[in-house]
Design a protein around this motif. Structure first.
Motif, mmCIF file in Angstrom:
data_model
loop_
_atom_site.group_PDB
_atom_site.id
_atom_site.type_symbol
_atom_site.label_atom_id
_atom_site.label_comp_id
_atom_site.label_asym_id
_atom_site.label_seq_id
_atom_site.Cartn_x
_atom_site.Cartn_y
_atom_site.Cartn_z
ATOM 1 N N SER A 315 0.378 -1.163 -0.181
ATOM 2 C CA SER A 315 -0.456 -0.111 -0.256
ATOM 3 C C SER A 315 1.062 1.158 -0.144
ATOM 4 C CB SER A 315 -0.986 -0.078 1.292
ATOM 5 O OG SER A 315 -1.598 -1.228 1.046
ATOM 6 N N ALA A 318 1.992 1.968 -3.547
ATOM 7 C CA ALA A 318 1.188 2.236 -4.618
ATOM 8 C C ALA A 318 0.854 3.871 -4.172
ATOM 9 C CB ALA A 318 0.098 1.451 -4.445
ATOM 10 N N GLU A 319 0.840 4.364 -2.585
ATOM 11 C CA GLU A 319 0.717 5.995 -2.309
ATOM 12 C C GLU A 319 1.643 7.225 -3.170
ATOM 13 O OE1 GLU A 319 -0.759 8.501 1.601
ATOM 14 O OE2 GLU A 319 -0.551 6.267 1.608
ATOM 15 N N ARG A 321 3.932 5.701 -5.151
ATOM 16 C CA ARG A 321 4.311 6.304 -6.634
ATOM 17 C C ARG A 321 2.923 7.244 -7.222
ATOM 18 N NH1 ARG A 321 7.475 2.889 -9.213
ATOM 19 N NH2 ARG A 321 8.189 1.230 -8.018
ATOM 20 N N GLN A 322 1.849 6.930 -6.571
ATOM 21 C CA GLN A 322 0.642 8.182 -7.056
ATOM 22 C C GLN A 322 0.835 9.697 -6.416
ATOM 23 O OE1 GLN A 322 -3.149 7.403 -5.060
ATOM 24 N NE2 GLN A 322 -4.350 8.392 -6.019
ATOM 25 N N ARG A 323 1.890 10.125 -5.331
ATOM 26 C CA ARG A 323 1.735 11.004 -5.180
ATOM 27 C C ARG A 323 3.049 11.767 -5.554
ATOM 28 N NH1 ARG A 323 -0.911 11.114 0.726
ATOM 29 N NH2 ARG A 323 -0.137 13.489 0.351
ATOM 30 N N ALA A 326 3.758 13.861 -8.668
ATOM 31 C CA ALA A 326 3.284 15.755 -8.552
ATOM 32 C C ALA A 326 4.002 16.643 -7.743
ATOM 33 C CB ALA A 326 2.137 15.189 -8.329
ATOM 34 N N GLU A 407 12.751 6.310 -6.649
ATOM 35 C CA GLU A 407 12.378 5.562 -7.293
ATOM 36 C C GLU A 407 13.013 4.270 -7.366
ATOM 37 O OE1 GLU A 407 12.994 8.529 -10.747
ATOM 38 O OE2 GLU A 407 11.428 9.534 -10.988
#
Length: 505
Positions: A315, A318-319, A321-323, A326, A407
Motif C-alpha cells: 500500500s 502504491a501511495e 507512486r501515485q503522489r 506530482a 524511485e
C-alpha cells in the motif's frame, strides 16, 4: 603500479574469514600506500587507531580490491597520511584525541573530538575530565582581506538539530571561508563497545546515528559474520535489504521536503513529510518499530515480515507512486525554488573524487560509487537497480539524486517482496577463544558506512571502528559554501545533511 592486494600480501598477513585482507606493514610500505592515496590511485575508506597501532582501510576502485594496512607504532607516532592526503586529516586528529597517536608532519594537529575538557586522552578507558575553565579557545584558521567580518553560528541551534559550530568569515554577505568545529555529540561509542559482548555492541552500533540505525546495524552485523564465518539464512538477507531501502526512502523524502523548506517553500515540506510519515508507519507495521532499530542482529534479523506487514508495504508503494510524481513536477516547475537551488553550493567534481564522497553528495558531483553495486553484497547482487549520477554538484543536483533514488528504492522494495524466500531468519553462532577480525562496507542513505572489529576471547569485542560517510562530506561543505551568500548556508547545509552524531562517535 602494484595492485592493493599485492601490498597486503607482501605484509605480515592477518588471517580472517572475510574476503578482504589486513596486513601489518613497514613504515616504507605505509608511505607507499599514502603516496597511492595522494596520487588518486586508491581511495581512503577509513583511518583509526588503538594503543600502539594505526590502521587504514583502502579501496582500489579499478581492481575492486579492499584491504586494511596496519602500522605498529609503540611510541605513539606514525607518518601522517593527511600531510599528502587531506581527507585523512580529521580522522588523524580524532585518533590523536582518542588514543594519543601523533601523526608526524601533519599540517593540522588541533584537537578535534576533545574540546579541551578530557584531560588525559590516552587510552580511552583512562580519560580524566578537567574543569571547563582550563580549556583553551579553539584556534580557528585566520582569513586575510579587507572589510572581513566573522559570524559565529552554534553550537546550539534553533529547533532540534544536533550541536555543531560554524565560523563564517564574510565580505559583506559573501562567504570567504567557513570552518566547522564538531565533536559536541561525542558519546564514546567505540569506547563503550570495548569489552562488550556482541549483542550489546550491536545495540550500540545501531545508535551511532539515529537516522541510519538500519545501515549501522547491518554494517556491524556483516562485520561480525565476516569475522566468525557465519552464513546468514537467505530470508534474513532479503529482509535486511528491505529494511535498508525503507530507511533510505524515509530519509530521502524527509530531506527533499526539508531542502525546499529552507528555500521558503513549505508546501513541499508538508507533502514530503506526509509521505515520510507513511514510510515510518509502514515500517512499524512490518517490523514493529518505526525506525526498525535493533531489527538487524548478528546472525540474521529479529522479526518476521507478517502478511499484514507485506500489505502495508505494498500500500505504501502504491501511495508514493501515485503522489510523488506530482511533487517532483511541482519542484521542477517552481521558479522561486529553482532560483535558490540551481548553481547554489557547487561541489567541484575533482574535490568529490579526491575525498571519495559517498551517497548523494558524491553522485551529484560525478563520483560513480555505490557500495550496493560496487561491493555487490547480497542480495543486491541479485537485484536490478540504477545508480543515478550527475555532474553539476549544486543543491539542485543533490535534490535530483535523491528523487531518482526514491524511485530506485521503490523498485527494490517491490523486487524484495516478490522474491522473499521462506525459512529461518536467524542462526546462532559459537563463541570463540581466538581473536578474529571482520570488516564490512554497506550503503547507507548518506553513502558508504565502514565497520571493522576484532572479537577476542569469550566472544567479547576488543575493538570496533565505525566510519560514517560524513567524515568525508563535512569538509566538502566548507568548500561548497565558499563564494555563496550567508543566507544560502542553511540550504547548502541541508542538501548535504551530514550526520553530527555519526561523525562524532
Amino acid at each position: 603500479m602494484p595492485a592493493l592486494i599485492d601490498l597486503i600480501l607482501a605484509g605480515q598477513r592477518v588471517e580472517n574469514h572475510f574476503p578482504w585482507s589486513r596486513a601489518v606493514v613497514t613504515p616504507k610500505k605505509w608511505g607507499f600506500a599514502v603516496e597511492q592515496l595522494a596520487d588518486g590511485h586508491w581511495s581512503l575508506l577509513g583511518l583509526w587507531g588503538e594503543p600502539g597501532a594505526v590502521h587504514m582501510a583502502l579501496l582500489d576502485e579499478g581492481a575492486g580490491d579492499i584491504g586494511v594496512v596496519s602500522l605498529e607504532c609503540p611510541s605513539g607516532r606514525y607518518p601522517s597520511v593527511g600531510r599528502l592526503h587531506p581527507p585523512a586529516l580529521r580522522l588523524e586528529r580524532a585518533a590523536a584525541d582518542l588514543f594519543g597517536l601523533l601523526p608526524q608532519g601533519a599540517p593540522d594537529t588541533r584537537r578535534w573530538l576533545d574540546h579541551g575538557h578530557w584531560g588525559v586522552s590516552y587510552p580511552l578507558s583512562t580519560r580524566v575530565r578537567t574543569s571547563a575553565a582550563t580549556a583553551s579557545p579553539y584556534p580557528f584558521l585566520p582569513a586575510e582581506g579587507e572589510s572581513l567580518h566573522q559570524i559565529p553560528v552554534g553550537p546550539v541551534h534553533a529547533g532540534i538539530i544536533e550541536p555543531g559550530h560554524f565560523r563564517f568569515t564574510a565580505s559583506g554577505e559573501t562567504v570567504v571561508r567557513l570552518e566547522e568545529r564538531l565533536g559536541y555529540a561525542h558519546k564514546g561509542i567505540e569506547g563503550l563497545m570495548a569489552g562488550s559482548d556482541i549483542d550489546r555492541a550491536a545495540k550500540l552500533a545501531g545508535r551511532t546515528s539515529g537516522d541510519s540505525t538500519v545501515a549501522y546495524s547491518l554494517a556491524f552485523a556483516r562485520a561480525v559474520e565476516a569475522a566468525l564465518g557465519v552464513e546468514v539464512p537467505p530470508p534474513a538477507v532479503w529482509l535486511r535489504a528491505l529494511m535498508a531501502e525503507l530507511e533510505r526512502l524515509a530519509n530521502h523524502l524527509g530531506d527533499i521536503g526539508a531542502i525546499c523548506n529552507d528555500a521558503a517553500f513549505a508546501l513541499m515540506h508538508a507533502h514530503c513529510g506526509v509521505l515520510r510519515e507513511r514510510v515510518l508507519r509502514a515500517s512499524d507495521a512490518a517490523f514493529g518499530h518505526r525506525l526498525m532499530r535493533d531489527r538487524i542482529v548478528p546472525g540474521g534479523v529479529a522479526s518476521f515480515l507478517t502478511d499484514d506487514g507485506t500489505t502495508a508495504l505494498r500500500s505504501l508503494i502504491a501511495e508514493i507512486r501515485q503522489r510523488f510524481p506530482a511533487l517532483v513536477e511541482l519542484y521542477d516547475n517552481t521558479a522561486s525554488l529553482q532560483d535558490r537551488t540551481v548553481a547554489t553550493g557547487r561541489l567541484k567534481v575533482d574535490l568529490a573524487r579526491q575525498y571519495r564522497a559517498g551517497g548523494y553528495v558524491g553522485r551529484a558531483s560525478g563520483r560513480d560509487f555505490d557500495a550496493r553495486r560496487n561491493v555487490a553484497y547480497p542480495p543486491y547482487d541479485e537485484l536490478a537497480f540504477d545508480v543515478p549520477l550527475l555532474q553539476e554538484g549544486d543543491v539542485n543536483a543533490r535534490v535530483w539524486i535523491r528523487i531518482h533514488e526514491v524511485e530506485q528504492s521503490l523498485s527494490l522494495i517491490e523486487q524484495v517482496l516478490q522474491q522473499l524466500p521462506d525459512g529461518p531468519i536467524r542462526v546462532d553462532f559459537a563463541q570463540t577463544d581466538q581473536p578474529h577480525e571482520g570488516m564490512a562496507l554497506v550503503e547507507g542513505f548518506r553513502g558508504d558506512i565502514l565497520a571493522w572489529l576484532r572479537i577476542g576471547k569469550g566472544g567479547l569485542v576488543e575493538r570496533c571502528h565505525l566510519r560514517d560517510p560524513s567524515w568525508f562530506q563535512w569538509p566538502l561543505l566548507e568548500a561548497a559554501i565558499e563564494g555563496t551568500i550567508v543566507a544560502d548556508f542553511p540550504l547548502c547545509n541541508k542538501s548535504f545533511n551530514c550526520s553530527y552524531s555519526g561523525h562524532d562517535l
